[in-house]
Design a protein around this motif. Structure first.
Motif: not given
Length: 342
Positions: A319-342
């Motif tokens: 999960l920590a690995n996935k967090t870093v990869r997601t954070a990298f994408s948010l900062i470099n692509n200037k996007t917003e994080y939205k959790a996918v609800l079930l």
């Protein structure tokens, strides 16, 4: 015609400056801080390479403000390029030579705002270490007299206060004074940490990128600031993919490959230990909640399945690995994080 190219070895009081044109060195001189400032002001637009160390960000900002092309290069790379004994002249020459290597990766410099945030983090971290060390020492000393203190702050402080007020325990005035001074120091450190926390929370509120990162699972104020600073500048900012940044932090297994055979080991323990520890701690906090209820998002469903297969510790690292990869994408692509609800 090639521009002047300058390699700079920074030090506390003296600075070594090695300059070249057309790949030929024509000077390698020592300067004071004032002389170096005047030298930069008098230069026409040039490429200046600083070894990444203390004060490198300041000089980078100063040189850039004067119109120079300022670059920071890894001290480890400079050390590997240096051809002879370690001297200021050889170091400055090595900085220049390392900058000419093919496909060299320069370090992204920090802004003044990022430097201030990093300084606040270091001050807080130092105070936390002092507080923990002092509490452990006092707890151990009291146990020598068969006095047990509780684990919480209130219990610990209350035990020492009761000990100071007990006139029949046989403690001398000098020992009581030592306990009182140590208790006051502990309370001062506790107050200082609370003050740092408020300052960091305010900094996050004023930094939109940090507020975006706090939407990630297991990311609080400290994790958000650490991720923002490391992914926006420094060594991690040079990577082109989030998986490489995660590997640099030490969240992927070490690899030893030879002859086409890939061998994976444990996660590296010689990387950014502070950030890795904070990320795994945050991930573990998420895991403790997820195992108690049904998953609400697709990531929680993935996490719960991983926990069942590999256990909580492996799931926390993943999960920590996935967090870093997601954070990298948010900062470099200037996007917003939205959790996918079930």
């Amino acid at each position: 015609m090639n521009k002047l190219r300058i390699g700079v070895d920074l030090a506390h009081k003296l600075i070594q400056v090695c300059s070249s044109t057309n790949n030929k060195v024509h000077s390698n001189n020592e300067m004071t801080l004032q002389q170096f400032s005047e030298y930069l002001v008098s230069l026409s637009s040039s490429t200046i390479i600083f070894e990444a160390c203390a004060s490198a960000n300041y000089w980078h900002q100063f040189a850039t403000s004067l119109g120079h092309n300022s670059l920071l290069i890894s001290a480890r790379l400079v050390m590997s390029v240096r051809q002879s004994q370690k001297t200021d002249k050889n170091d400055a020459l090595a900085v220049l030579q390392a900058s000419l290597l093919p496909d060299v990766h320069f370090i992204t410099a920090k802004s003044i705002n990022e430097q201030q945030a990093q300084s606040m983090l270091k001050l807080r971290e130092h105070s936390v270490k002092q507080k923990v060390a002092l509490k452990n020492q006092l707890t151990g000393l009291l146990r020598e007299f068969n006095i047990s203190s509780g684990r919480s702050i209130s219990q610990f402080v209350g035990t020492i206060q009761d000990t100071l007020e007990d006139a029949e325990n046989g403690f001398c005035d000098a020992f009581r004074k030592m306990l009182k001074v140590s208790l006051d120091l502990y309370l001062t450190l506790t107050e200082a940490i609370a003050t740092y926390d408020l300052a960091l929370a305010k900094w996050v509120d004023e930094t939109p990128s940090c507020k975006k990162l706090m939407r990630l699972e297991g990311v609080g104020i400290l994790n958000a600031i650490h991720l923002f600073i490391n992914l926006s500048s420094g060594e991690l900012a040079r990577f082109k993919a989030g998986k490489d940044a995660a590997a640099c932090i030490g969240l992927t297994p070490t690899q030893h490959s030879s002859g086409g055979k890939v061998s994976l080991g444990r996660i590296s323990r010689r990387r950014n230990t502070t950030l890795r520890s904070l990320l795994i701690t945050g991930a573990m906090a998420v895991i403790q909640q997820v195992v108690k209820r049904e998953p609400k998002t697709s990531k929680e469903r993935w996490l719960k399945a991983l926990i069942e297969r590999r256990g909580k510790k492996c799931a926390a690292v993943a999960l920590a690995n996935k967090t870093v990869r997601t954070a990298f994408s948010l900062i470099n692509n200037k996007t917003e994080y939205k959790a996918v609800l079930l």
